[in-house]
Design a protein around this motif. Structure first.
Motif, PDB file in Angstrom:
ATOM      1  N   PRO A  39      13.968  -4.537  -6.028  1.00 43.84           N
ATOM      2  CA  PRO A  39      12.642  -4.723  -6.636  1.00 43.84           C
ATOM      3  C   PRO A  39      11.577  -5.120  -5.627  1.00 43.84           C
ATOM      4  N   ARG A  43       8.165  -2.957  -5.058  1.00 42.82           N
ATOM      5  CA  ARG A  43       6.937  -3.535  -5.611  1.00 42.82           C
ATOM      6  C   ARG A  43       5.770  -3.305  -4.661  1.00 42.82           C
ATOM      7  N   ARG A  44       4.698  -2.759  -5.187  1.00 40.03           N
ATOM      8  CA  ARG A  44       3.501  -2.467  -4.397  1.00 40.03           C
ATOM      9  C   ARG A  44       2.396  -3.449  -4.770  1.00 40.03           C
ATOM     10  N   ARG A  45       2.024  -4.253  -3.822  1.00 31.79           N
ATOM     11  CA  ARG A  45       0.961  -5.232  -4.053  1.00 31.79           C
ATOM     12  C   ARG A  45      -0.380  -4.651  -3.614  1.00 31.79           C
ATOM     13  N   LYS A 187      13.634  -3.406 -15.197  1.00 29.52           N
ATOM     14  CA  LYS A 187      12.562  -3.896 -14.329  1.00 29.52           C
ATOM     15  C   LYS A 187      11.936  -2.758 -13.523  1.00 29.52           C
ATOM     16  N   ASP A 216       4.185  -5.832 -15.296  1.00 30.80           N
ATOM     17  CA  ASP A 216       5.280  -6.662 -14.789  1.00 30.80           C
ATOM     18  C   ASP A 216       6.537  -5.849 -14.490  1.00 30.80           C
ATOM     19  N   ILE A 218       8.144  -2.279 -12.402  1.00 29.33           N
ATOM     20  CA  ILE A 218       7.876  -1.429 -11.244  1.00 29.33           C
ATOM     21  C   ILE A 218       7.876   0.018 -11.713  1.00 29.33           C
ATOM     22  N   ASP A 240       3.879   2.110  -8.231  1.00 24.48           N
ATOM     23  CA  ASP A 240       4.472   1.384  -7.114  1.00 24.48           C
ATOM     24  C   ASP A 240       5.154   2.287  -6.102  1.00 24.48           C
TER      25      ASP A 240
END
Length: 267
Positions: A39, A43-45, A187, A216, A218, A240
């Motif tokens: 994860p 996950r792309r911030r 998730k 919340d 991905i 993401d």
């Protein structure tokens, strides 16, 4: 091409019966990494580039034969060295020329070269025995296809995948399947632009379902991306990660194309 999925699943049920009669493959990895690594890598911030998941498949019902110049291990290394966030390995033999042995080969090659890139076991999972085999063969994550199981069964498979140390990536096509994935506590959710029954592509439908994935979770774009321009278009959304499959598998040396895709994925 309608009915391809039904044909694959009929074959798969026979394969599972045979798999249950054989011992589990010897372990090839140490402590599972999926609980945090998979994860976190996908996950792309804000200001991050789109994550790219690359694929090893030597054939498919839609594309036919693909490149086999590189061994499975060498292709895994090429992907890792070019910057892939995760590598998907086809585990179906009859329709994709894959196998669980390809997971072992990819894991051995990556570990020997010191590349800790996680592996996704891409299989038509109907039974937890397939998950057990994937974990033993070196996978860190496992594809679960919402369309091929009932919602309650999907939830059980999500739980069993995590029990084996695998992060489930649940593939959906429609909004109803997305609801089932969310209810199953997935998730990581991938949206396939290709309809699994007809093999037809529908980019607009995929974009609509991707946009409905909660923040919340991905979100992963699956299928249909052919080059840097396609990657750049997905990178401009909130998705993401994206899976790169046939475009890379048509290349005897995938590194130049993958690097151009990574440049298009953002800073």
């Amino acid at each position: 091409m309608k009915g391809v999925l039904d044909e694959i699943l009929r074959t798969k049920r026979d394969e599972i019966a045979a798999l249950k009669r054989t011992p589990c493959a010897p372990g090839t990895r140490g402590k599972p990494r999926s609980a945090t690594v998979v994860p976190a890598l996908l996950r792309r911030r804000p200001a991050d580039p789109l994550r790219l998941v690359t694929e090893i498949k030597r054939r498919s019902p839609s594309a036919g034969a693909l490149s086999t110049i590189l061994s499975v291990g060498d292709r895994a290394l090429a992907y890792a060295r070019a910057g892939a966030s995760m590598i998907s390995v086809l585990c179906d033999t009859k329709y994709f020329d894959g196998g669980f042995a390809h997971l072992v080969e990819a894991r051995h090659a990556l570990d020997a070269a010191g590349h800790p890139v996680p592996l996704l076991a891409k299989e038509f999972v109907l039974d937890e025995r397939q998950l057990e085999e994937a974990a033993a063969c070196g996978a860190d994550a496992a594809l679960l296809i919402a369309r091929i199981v009932e919602p309650a069964h999907l939830r059980r498979l999500v739980d069993r995948a995590r029990a084996f140390g695998l992060e489930p990536l649940v593939e959906v096509v429609t909004e109803d399947e997305l609801s089932a994935a969310i209810d199953a506590d997935a998730k990581v959710i991938g949206v396939n632009a290709r309809d699994l029954d007809t093999l037809a592509m529908d980019a607009a439908r995929a974009a609509r379902v991707l946009a409905a994935i909660p923040a919340d979770r991905i979100a992963v774009h699956l299928s249909g991306l052919k080059g840097p321009d396609d990657v750049a278009a997905v990178a401009r959304t909130s998705v993401d990660a994206a899976l790169m499959g046939e475009a890379l598998m048509r290349q005897d040396d995938p590194s130049p194309l993958l690097r151009s895709m990574l440049e298009a994925a953002g800073p």
